[in-house]
Design a protein around this motif. Sequence first.
Motif, PDB file in Angstrom:
ATOM      1  N   VAL A   9      -1.120 -40.914  10.857  1.00 59.29           N
ATOM      2  CA  VAL A   9      -2.162 -41.580  11.637  1.00 59.29           C
ATOM      3  C   VAL A   9      -1.904 -41.249  13.099  1.00 59.29           C
ATOM      4  N   VAL A  10      -2.893 -40.673  13.748  1.00 53.88           N
ATOM      5  CA  VAL A  10      -2.787 -40.299  15.156  1.00 53.88           C
ATOM      6  C   VAL A  10      -3.947 -40.960  15.902  1.00 53.88           C
ATOM      7  N   ARG A  11      -3.591 -41.843  16.824  1.00 54.04           N
ATOM      8  CA  ARG A  11      -4.590 -42.591  17.594  1.00 54.04           C
ATOM      9  C   ARG A  11      -5.644 -43.237  16.686  1.00 54.04           C
ATOM     10  N   GLY A  12      -5.169 -43.814  15.571  1.00 51.97           N
ATOM     11  CA  GLY A  12      -6.053 -44.549  14.679  1.00 51.97           C
ATOM     12  C   GLY A  12      -6.886 -43.709  13.729  1.00 51.97           C
ATOM     13  N   VAL A  24      -8.645 -44.553  10.311  1.00 49.59           N
ATOM     14  CA  VAL A  24      -7.747 -44.939   9.225  1.00 49.59           C
ATOM     15  C   VAL A  24      -8.313 -46.110   8.425  1.00 49.59           C
ATOM     16  N   ASP A  25      -9.131 -46.929   9.035  1.00 52.26           N
ATOM     17  CA  ASP A  25      -9.710 -48.059   8.320  1.00 52.26           C
ATOM     18  C   ASP A  25     -10.574 -47.621   7.135  1.00 52.26           C
ATOM     19  N   ARG A  26     -11.130 -46.413   7.186  1.00 57.69           N
ATOM     20  CA  ARG A  26     -11.914 -45.914   6.050  1.00 57.69           C
ATOM     21  C   ARG A  26     -11.047 -45.716   4.816  1.00 57.69           C
ATOM     22  N   THR A  57      -1.195 -56.787  -4.168  1.00 58.81           N
ATOM     23  CA  THR A  57      -0.644 -56.024  -3.057  1.00 58.81           C
ATOM     24  C   THR A  57      -0.594 -56.936  -1.851  1.00 58.81           C
ATOM     25  N   PRO A  58       0.400 -56.753  -1.011  1.00 55.44           N
ATOM     26  CA  PRO A  58       0.417 -57.562   0.207  1.00 55.44           C
ATOM     27  C   PRO A  58      -0.772 -57.176   1.094  1.00 55.44           C
ATOM     28  N   HIS A  59      -1.159 -58.081   1.967  1.00 53.02           N
ATOM     29  CA  HIS A  59      -2.218 -57.765   2.929  1.00 53.02           C
ATOM     30  C   HIS A  59      -1.780 -56.549   3.739  1.00 53.02           C
ATOM     31  N   VAL A  60      -2.651 -55.594   3.888  1.00 50.73           N
ATOM     32  CA  VAL A  60      -2.327 -54.393   4.641  1.00 50.73           C
ATOM     33  C   VAL A  60      -3.094 -54.418   5.961  1.00 50.73           C
ATOM     34  N   ASP A  61      -2.355 -54.469   7.057  1.00 50.42           N
ATOM     35  CA  ASP A  61      -2.946 -54.381   8.387  1.00 50.42           C
ATOM     36  C   ASP A  61      -3.085 -52.901   8.708  1.00 50.42           C
ATOM     37  N   MET A  62      -4.294 -52.382   8.589  1.00 43.67           N
ATOM     38  CA  MET A  62      -4.525 -50.948   8.755  1.00 43.67           C
ATOM     39  C   MET A  62      -4.153 -50.468  10.161  1.00 43.67           C
ATOM     40  N   ALA A  63      -4.105 -51.362  11.136  1.00 43.31           N
ATOM     41  CA  ALA A  63      -3.710 -50.983  12.491  1.00 43.31           C
ATOM     42  C   ALA A  63      -2.226 -50.628  12.559  1.00 43.31           C
ATOM     43  N   LYS A  64      -1.441 -51.069  11.570  1.00 44.85           N
ATOM     44  CA  LYS A  64      -0.004 -50.789  11.553  1.00 44.85           C
ATOM     45  C   LYS A  64       0.364 -49.607  10.660  1.00 44.85           C
ATOM     46  N   SER A  74      -9.112 -31.675  -4.204  1.00 43.75           N
ATOM     47  CA  SER A  74     -10.154 -30.694  -3.877  1.00 43.75           C
ATOM     48  C   SER A  74     -10.567 -30.741  -2.418  1.00 43.75           C
ATOM     49  N   ALA A  75      -9.892 -31.556  -1.615  1.00 47.91           N
ATOM     50  CA  ALA A  75     -10.182 -31.689  -0.186  1.00 47.91           C
ATOM     51  C   ALA A  75     -11.644 -32.041   0.072  1.00 47.91           C
ATOM     52  N   GLU A  76     -12.188 -32.955  -0.750  1.00 46.11           N
ATOM     53  CA  GLU A  76     -13.572 -33.370  -0.556  1.00 46.11           C
ATOM     54  C   GLU A  76     -13.717 -34.358   0.588  1.00 46.11           C
ATOM     55  N   GLY A  77     -12.639 -35.015   0.948  1.00 45.69           N
ATOM     56  CA  GLY A  77     -12.707 -35.999   2.015  1.00 45.69           C
ATOM     57  C   GLY A  77     -13.003 -37.387   1.492  1.00 45.69           C
ATOM     58  N   PHE A  78     -13.448 -38.242   2.376  1.00 43.72           N
ATOM     59  CA  PHE A  78     -13.687 -39.645   2.047  1.00 43.72           C
ATOM     60  C   PHE A  78     -14.696 -39.794   0.913  1.00 43.72           C
ATOM     61  N   ARG A  79     -14.313 -40.602  -0.078  1.00 40.27           N
ATOM     62  CA  ARG A  79     -15.232 -41.007  -1.144  1.00 40.27           C
ATOM     63  C   ARG A  79     -14.992 -42.492  -1.386  1.00 40.27           C
ATOM     64  N   SER A  80     -16.027 -43.261  -1.261  1.00 39.19           N
ATOM     65  CA  SER A  80     -15.913 -44.719  -1.314  1.00 39.19           C
ATOM     66  C   SER A  80     -15.580 -45.218  -2.713  1.00 39.19           C
ATOM     67  N   ILE A  81     -14.639 -46.142  -2.771  1.00 33.84           N
ATOM     68  CA  ILE A  81     -14.265 -46.794  -4.018  1.00 33.84           C
ATOM     69  C   ILE A  81     -15.388 -47.687  -4.510  1.00 33.84           C
ATOM     70  N   THR A  82     -16.271 -48.121  -3.612  1.00 34.98           N
ATOM     71  CA  THR A  82     -17.345 -49.024  -4.007  1.00 34.98           C
ATOM     72  C   THR A  82     -18.318 -48.369  -4.986  1.00 34.98           C
TER      73      THR A  82
END
Length: 86
Positions: A9-12, A24-26, A57-64, A74-82
């Motif tokens: 994670v670099v600058r969020g 990173v929140d995504r 799972t413990p609460h995950v603070d994505m900022a940390k 396959s390097a498709e990138g973000f795919r939503s779990i929803t």
Amino acid sequence: MSEPRRLPVVRGRVQCTLKEAVPVDRCRLCVHSARVVIKGRELPSPARAYCSRCRDTPHVDMAKVEAIVCDDPSAEGFRSITNIIS
């Protein structure tokens, strides 16, 4: 299947694909996010914990989060779990 990538994670943001750095929140909702790294310790990602039977799972603070362990073969990138859980 290829080895998971450890994305710092670099600058969020994480370099999700060669062309795209995403907040990173995504990763909280990404099917490829296998684990998160906080203080050098790997924890289940919120997305994977949500889909697992125990959902424990413990609460995950994505900022940390220092890194994301990503298993996107396959390097498709973000795919939503929803899309999977709905």
